[in-house]
Design an enzyme around this catalytic site. Sequence first.
Site, mmCIF file in Angstrom:
data_model
loop_
_atom_site.group_PDB
_atom_site.id
_atom_site.type_symbol
_atom_site.label_atom_id
_atom_site.label_comp_id
_atom_site.label_asym_id
_atom_site.label_seq_id
_atom_site.Cartn_x
_atom_site.Cartn_y
_atom_site.Cartn_z
ATOM 1 N N PHE A 1 6.496 7.791 -5.259
ATOM 2 C CA PHE A 1 8.207 7.734 -5.175
ATOM 3 C C PHE A 1 8.912 7.484 -6.485
ATOM 4 C CE2 PHE A 1 6.744 6.654 -0.779
ATOM 5 C CZ PHE A 1 7.189 7.680 -0.018
ATOM 6 N N TYR B 1 5.111 13.907 -7.127
ATOM 7 C CA TYR B 1 6.202 15.163 -7.519
ATOM 8 C C TYR B 1 5.508 16.190 -8.350
ATOM 9 C CZ TYR B 1 9.356 11.289 -6.214
ATOM 10 O OH TYR B 1 10.056 10.288 -5.525
ATOM 11 N N HIS C 1 9.995 8.707 7.491
ATOM 12 C CA HIS C 1 10.021 9.008 5.862
ATOM 13 C C HIS C 1 11.343 8.968 5.481
ATOM 14 C CE1 HIS C 1 8.855 10.961 1.993
ATOM 15 N NE2 HIS C 1 7.516 10.447 2.390
ATOM 16 N N ASP D 1 1.367 12.878 -2.016
ATOM 17 C CA ASP D 1 1.042 13.335 -3.394
ATOM 18 C C ASP D 1 2.155 13.374 -4.384
ATOM 19 O OD1 ASP D 1 2.436 15.768 -2.578
ATOM 20 O OD2 ASP D 1 0.916 16.977 -2.885
#
Length: 221
Positions: free
Chosen positions: A78, A67, A187, A65
Amino acid sequence: MNVKLDDSWKKHLNYHINSDGFKILIDFVKTEYKNNICYPKESLIFSALNNCKFDKVKLVIIGQDPYHNPNQANGLAFSVPMNIKHPPSLVNIFKEIEQDLSIKYPLSGDLSHWIKQGVLLLNSTLTVRKNKPGSHQNRGWENFTNEVIKLISAKRKNIIFLLWGNYAKKKIKLIDDNKHLILCSGHPSPHSANRGLWFGNKHFSKANDFLELNKLEKINW
């Protein structure tokens, strides 16, 4: 809140946009934006799709989701706007690119230049309440973004899917691996990267090798 979606996507997704579930989601999002500070700003909610037309997608990177801190979310997974400090996951993405392709660590964390080259930076949930990560999960966004993934898998071929972390890896079941390249790793967050699950995956060079093999222009990371 109007759903302003590029026609290249809208024509394929109209059936979902007109569903009762999606209308309930949009009503929830409208209420959240009215009563709370939410990110990204409304005009950027569909930025990933609106800046990467359906027939131009070469590669899909799936985030979770947006920031949730002020001034960070710009509608692209990102990515952060220029002049904003790079979040830890983005730092590790750039470090891996630097190691993998000997590309100098960039000043800006804005990944708009990726999306213009066909890199769809798609969060599974497209909105979030300030300082409350995951606050808009399980409200219907995942149903919508899953439809986007299934659409790309069904209607396109030779697309690269980069699935980072356990959450993104769950999307494998939506993708036809006979038609597309799926690359998985840990990740880029410090928690995963520091355990040796991120660095050295070479996803960026592997993606470019695949594009070159299929006579497509490589991504300028």
